[in-house]
Design an enzyme around this catalytic site. Structure first.
Site, PDB file in Angstrom:
ATOM      1  N   THR A 193       2.169  -2.271   6.664  1.00 16.05           N
ATOM      2  CA  THR A 193       1.057  -1.330   6.779  1.00 16.05           C
ATOM      3  C   THR A 193      -0.064  -1.956   7.596  1.00 16.05           C
ATOM      4  OG1 THR A 193       1.617  -0.346   4.641  1.00 16.05           O
ATOM      5  CG2 THR A 193      -0.603   0.043   5.475  1.00 16.05           C
TER       6      THR A 193
ATOM      7  N   ALA B 220       0.808  -1.214   0.000  1.00 11.51           N
ATOM      8  CA  ALA B 220       0.000   0.000   0.000  1.00 11.51           C
ATOM      9  C   ALA B 220       0.845   1.268   0.000  1.00 11.51           C
ATOM     10  CB  ALA B 220      -0.927  -0.004   1.215  1.00 11.51           C
ATOM     11  N   SER B 221       2.101   1.168   0.458  1.00  6.84           N
ATOM     12  CA  SER B 221       2.943   2.366   0.514  1.00  6.84           C
ATOM     13  C   SER B 221       4.126   2.321  -0.440  1.00  6.84           C
ATOM     14  CB  SER B 221       3.459   2.587   1.946  1.00  6.84           C
ATOM     15  OG  SER B 221       4.210   1.467   2.392  1.00  6.84           O
TER      16      SER B 221
ATOM     17  N   ASN C 126      -6.806  -9.546  11.138  1.00  4.59           N
ATOM     18  CA  ASN C 126      -6.207  -8.308  10.627  1.00  4.59           C
ATOM     19  C   ASN C 126      -6.091  -7.285  11.755  1.00  4.59           C
ATOM     20  OD1 ASN C 126      -6.224  -9.440   8.127  1.00  4.59           O
ATOM     21  ND2 ASN C 126      -7.577  -7.944   7.185  1.00  4.59           N
TER      22      ASN C 126
ATOM     23  N   ARG D  66       8.070  -2.960  -5.349  1.00 10.30           N
ATOM     24  CA  ARG D  66       9.438  -3.308  -5.717  1.00 10.30           C
ATOM     25  C   ARG D  66       9.426  -4.412  -6.762  1.00 10.30           C
ATOM     26  NH1 ARG D  66       7.378  -4.645  -1.415  1.00 10.30           N
ATOM     27  NH2 ARG D  66       7.890  -2.631  -0.508  1.00 10.30           N
TER      28      ARG D  66
ATOM     29  N   ASP E 251      -0.492 -10.588  -0.826  1.00 12.88           N
ATOM     30  CA  ASP E 251       0.864 -10.462  -0.284  1.00 12.88           C
ATOM     31  C   ASP E 251       1.040 -11.189   1.043  1.00 12.88           C
ATOM     32  OD1 ASP E 251      -0.666  -8.628   1.167  1.00 12.88           O
ATOM     33  OD2 ASP E 251       0.451  -6.871   0.507  1.00 12.88           O
TER      34      ASP E 251
END
EC number: 2.7.1.5
Length: 489
Positions: free
Chosen positions: A259, A13-14, A296, A17, A237
Site C-alpha cells: 500500500t 492497511a488492506s 515514504n 494474515r 511492518d
C-alpha cells in the site's frame, strides 16, 4: 529433528494474515503456511475515517485458534502492523473514543502549525522523522483540540500492534520501531520527547518507555490452556520487512512495496543534517539499534483505489494490457497530498494530468500505466536522493512485500533506476516478524544470521536494467535537461 512453531500476525492497511512458521534447527530451514487471511479497510464512523479493531481482533483470535485446533504447540506469537495510528484506553483498559485512521482529514493544517510554532529544523533534529501530515504527533494534537471532552478519560495510548498484544496478554508495551513513526520519540534518547509531546497535547503518562524488539510482553492463554509467549517483534511492518530483506553489503538498498512504498538503506547512525531535512528523509528505528534511513512513497494505494472504483478483479490481465501501452505518456507525483484519500482516485489522477497539460488516462490500462510509470520515476528520484545523502551509489535494490510480485513494475524500477533489482521475499513483514521471535527463542544469533536463512529459503527473482527501454530514455532526457538548467543557472 528440532522444530519451532512461531505464529506471525501481520496486519496491513488492506488485509491481514495469521501465518504459521516452522523452523527446523538442524538444516536452518524455514517454511510458512497461511492459516487465516482476512480483509482490512477504512470505515466511516461518526464523521471520522476509522479502523474496525474489534473485527480485526476477532480475525486474529480466529487464526490463532485454528493453529491450536490442529494440535500444534505454538512456541511464540508476534504482531506487526502499519505505523502512526493508536487506540486510547481508560484506567480499566476500555477504549476511549474511536480508533481513527491516518487517512482521516482531522490533521489538515496541523503539520504547518507545528513547523511554525516549534521550528521545522528543531522538530527534525529531535525526532529525525519525515514530515507527513498524519504522523501521530498531529493526530494527537487534532484529538486534544477537537475532542477535549475525551482527555479526562484517557489513561493510556497504545499504537495498533501494542493494542492487539495487550488484548491477547493484558500487558501493555510500547515497541520502539513503531514508536519512532509517531515523530514523538527523541532520536538521541530513544524515549518520548517532552517538548514534542507537550505540543501534541498528550500527557506523557499515557505512554511507557519504548522497548526494543525481542522482549516477551506477556502470554496468551490458548483454548487448550497453554501459556504462549507474545513477543515484541519489530512491530512496524516495514521494520519487520527490512529485517527479512536479504541485504548483502553496504551498497544494497531496499524497497518495501505494498500500500505504501518505503525506500531506504540501513545505517548504524541517523542522518539529520540539512540535506536530509530538505529531502524529507526519515530515520525510523530498526532492530539491533540500526536506523532505517528511508523515504515514504504513496505506493500501490493509488492502484488499489483504481481497482476498487473500476471494479477490476483480474489484476494479471490489467498488467498485461498495461505492458502493451507506451511508457511515460501520463506522469503524476504519487506523493502529492491530493492522493492521500480523494473521493475518487481515478478522477484525481485525471485532474492532475489535465492540470499539467498532459493526455488524460481514460481506460483502466492507461490509469495503471500512469501509476506504474510515475512510481518507477519517483523510485529513481528517491534512490538518487538517498545515494547523495550518504555519498555512495547503490549497486542493487531489494524489492520486498506484496508489490514485488508485479514483474512489470519491478522491471520499470530497474530500468528507471539503472540498477539491478532483486524481488522477494513476498511475505517480508511476516518473515521479519518470525525472525525476531526465533532470536528471542535463542534459535538465531542476530539479524544477519536470519538473513542468511532467508537467502537460502525465499524465492528471489532478479531484474536487470535495460538502458534501451522507453522509461530509461525518458530518465536520461530528464537528467540531461536538469544538467542544462544547472549549467545555465
Amino acid at each position: 529433528m528440532t522444530f519451532r512453531n512461531c505464529v506471525a500476525v501481520d496486519l496491513g492497511a488492506s488485509s491481514g494474515r495469521v501465518m504459521l512458521a516452522r523452523y527446523e534447527r538442524e538444516c536452518r530451514s524455514l517454511t510458512l503456511r497461511e492459516i487465516h487471511r482476512f480483509n482490512n479497510g477504512l470505515h466511516s464512523q461518526n464523521g471520522y475515517v476509522t479502523w474496525n479493531v474489534d473485527r480485526l481482533e476477532s480475525a486474529i483470535r480466529l487464526g490463532l485458534n485454528k493453529v491450536c485446533e490442529e494440535g500444534i504447540r505454538i512456541d511464540s506469537i508476534g504482531i506487526d502492523t502499519w505505523g502512526v495510528d493508536f487506540v486510547l484506553l481508560d484506567q480499566q483498559g476500555q477504549r476511549v473514543g474511536l480508533p481513527v485512521a491516518y487517512r482521516d482529514s482531522r490533521t489538515n493544517g496541523l503539520m504547518a502549525q507545528a513547523q511554525q510554532q516549534l521550528g521545522k529544523r528543531d522538530i527534525y533534529q529531535r525526532s529525525g522523522i519525515q514530515f507527513l501530515p498524519f504522523n501521530t504527533i498531529y493526530q494527537l494534537r487534532a484529538l486534544t483540540e477537537q475532542q477535549p471532552e475525551l482527555i479526562p478519560h484517557i489513561a493510556h495510548a497504545l499504537l495498533i500492534p501494542d493494542y492487539f498484544s495487550y488484548r491477547l496478554t493484558g500487558k501493555m508495551n510500547w515497541e520502539y520501531t513503531n514508536a519512532t513513526t509517531t515523530q514523538l520519540v527523541n532520536i538521541n534518547s530513544d524515549d518520548w520527547d517532552e517538548s514534542l509531546l507537550a505540543w501534541s497535547g498528550a500527557n506523557k503518562a499515557w505512554f511507557g518507555r519504548p522497548t526494543h524488539p525481542g522482549n516477551v510482553i506477556g502470554h496468551w492463554i490458548c483454548p487448550q490452556g497453554n501459556e504462549i509467549p507474545v513477543v515484541a517483534v519489530a512491530s512496524h511492518d516495514t521494520a519487520s520487512a527490512v529485517i527479512a530483506s536479504p541485504l548483502n553489503g553496504s551498497r544494497a538498498a531496499y524497497l518495501s512495496s505494498g500500500t505504501w512504498s518505503l525506500m531506504g538503506f540501513e545505517s548504524q547512525t541517523p542522518f539529520t543534517n540539512d540535506t536530509a531535512l530538505a529531502a524529507n528523509i526519515t530515520n525510523e528505528g530498526g532492530a539491533e539499534g540500526r536506523y532505517r534511513v528511508l523515504k515514504n512513497i504513496m505506493g500501490l494505494w493509488l492502484l488499489q483505489r483504481v481497482l476498487q472504483e473500476r471494479q477490476i478483479n483480474d489484476l494479471p490481465a490489467l498488467i498485461a494490457a498495461t505492458q502493451a501501452l507506451p511508457a511515460c505518456r501520463f506522469i503524476i507525483n504519487p506523493n502529492d497530498d491530493r492522493f492521500i484519500n480523494p473521493d475518487e482516485m481515478c478522477s484525481e489522477i485525471q485532474a492532475a494530468c489535465r492540470e499539467t497539460a498532459q493526455p488524460i488516462p481514460e481506460s483502466d490500462a492507461e490509469l495503471a500505466r500512469c501509476i506504474f510509470d510515475s512510481l518507477a520515476l519517483l523510485y529513481a528520484d528517491v534512490l538518487h536522493e538517498l545515494a547523495q545523502l550518504r555519498g555512495e551509489d547503490f549497486s542493487q535494490l531489494h524489492i520486498v512485500g506484496g508489490g514485488c510480485q508485479n514483474a512489470l513494475l519491478n522491471q520499470l524500477c530497474a530500468d528507471a533506476c539503472g540498477i539491478r533489482v532483486i524481488a522477494g521475499p513476498v511475505e517480508a513483514s511476516t518473515l521479519g516478524n518470525i525472525g525476531i521471535q526465533l532470536m528471542t527463542l535463542d534459535e538465531l544469533n542476530n539479524v544477519d544470521d536470519f538473513r542468511q536463512v532467508v537467502s537460502t529459503t525465499a524465492n528471489l527473482t532478479t531484474f536487470t536494467p535495460n538502458p534501451d527501454s522507453e522509461i530509461a530514455h525518458y530518465v536520461a532526457q530528464i537528467h540531461s535537461t536538469r544538467q542544462t538548467k544547472e549549467l545555465c543557472a
